[in-house]
Design an enzyme around this catalytic site. Structure first.
Site, mmCIF file in Angstrom:
data_model
loop_
_atom_site.group_PDB
_atom_site.id
_atom_site.type_symbol
_atom_site.label_atom_id
_atom_site.label_comp_id
_atom_site.label_asym_id
_atom_site.label_seq_id
_atom_site.Cartn_x
_atom_site.Cartn_y
_atom_site.Cartn_z
ATOM 1 N N PHE A 1 0.847 -1.194 0.000
ATOM 2 C CA PHE A 1 0.000 0.000 0.000
ATOM 3 C C PHE A 1 0.881 1.240 0.000
ATOM 4 O O PHE A 1 0.581 2.241 -0.645
ATOM 5 C CB PHE A 1 -0.922 -0.014 1.216
ATOM 6 C CG PHE A 1 -1.914 1.115 1.233
ATOM 7 C CD1 PHE A 1 -2.979 1.125 0.346
ATOM 8 C CD2 PHE A 1 -1.780 2.162 2.132
ATOM 9 C CE1 PHE A 1 -3.904 2.167 0.359
ATOM 10 C CE2 PHE A 1 -2.697 3.208 2.147
ATOM 11 C CZ PHE A 1 -3.755 3.199 1.261
ATOM 12 N N GLU B 1 -12.337 0.510 3.982
ATOM 13 C CA GLU B 1 -11.008 1.050 4.265
ATOM 14 C C GLU B 1 -10.647 0.944 5.745
ATOM 15 O O GLU B 1 -9.671 1.526 6.199
ATOM 16 C CB GLU B 1 -10.924 2.507 3.808
ATOM 17 C CG GLU B 1 -11.049 2.681 2.302
ATOM 18 C CD GLU B 1 -10.877 4.111 1.841
ATOM 19 O OE1 GLU B 1 -10.537 4.980 2.692
ATOM 20 O OE2 GLU B 1 -11.055 4.382 0.635
#
Length: 214
Positions: free
Chosen positions: A28, A164
């Protein structure tokens, strides 16, 4: 007396050279190793320097302020980076978010304000405060700090995007109480501290301008 130049900012981006960039980790976020040289203050070139840099990407911070009620809108959420401290990892922060591809910072602020705090903000409600590097010794991240004039009536609740991992509780807090939390160390993350200190310096101007207009 030293002959070293005492001028501020005597060097610019032409006074260093990146020799190579090696990717150490990519997920990420990324970690890259930079090998570089730069000009020293004595005018000579440095030796080869290697640094691992956290490539986090830029982010936007939004300070939502209601000048009529003299209150500030905060988000409370869990932060894994605060796990190993003696205090709670649930922190008081402002609306924040990372850039999407080719996204304007004002658009980021508007999007994140809706997702995180259910605030409907127009572009003309937003003003730029400053840009700053969060921790340039180890990351490339630059934060774009904005303010927004909001109507805090009815604001509150729990929001965020579950996909998320967001679980965000929204608080409306009197500005003076927020400053007391800052002074007692209850607000302890850099972006929120910087924004509140800016607000302390500029609140009279904001109230004179925006409280009159609404």
């Amino acid at each position: 007396m030293s002959k070293t130049k005492s001028l501020l900012f005597q060097y610019d981006s032409n006074e260093f050279e990146v020799k190579s960039i090696t990717t150490c980790y990519k997920g990420f976020f990324s970690i890259n190793k930079y090998a570089l040289t730069h000009r020293n203050f004595d005018g000579q070139n440095s030796g080869l320097i290697e640094r691992e840099i956290f490539e986090r990407g830029d982010a936007v911070i939004l300070l939502p302020y209601d000048p009529i009620r003299d209150v500030v809108v905060f988000n409370e959420q869990f932060r894994a980076g605060a796990l190993n401290r003696s205090y709670s990892p649930w922190l008081l922060e402002f609306v924040a978010g990372m850039f999407g591809e080719n996204e304007d910072p004002v658009d980021v602020a508007i999007r994140e304000a809706k997702e995180e705090a259910n605030l409907d903000i127009e572009k003309n409600d937003i003003f730029h405060i400053m840009n700053y590097l969060s921790s340039p010794g180890g990351t490339t991240e630059q934060l774009h700090l904005y303010g927004a004039i909001v109507d805090s009536e009815g604001v509150g609740g729990v929001y965020g995007l579950p996909e998320e991992g967001e679980d965000i509780k929204v608080h409306v807090i009197d500005r003076e109480e927020a400053m007391a939390l800052l002074h007692t160390g209850k607000i302890n993350n850099a972006a929120t501290i910087i924004a509140l200190q800016w607000l302390a310096l500029n609140v009279d101007d904001l109230q004179a301008k925006y409280a009159r207009d609404r």
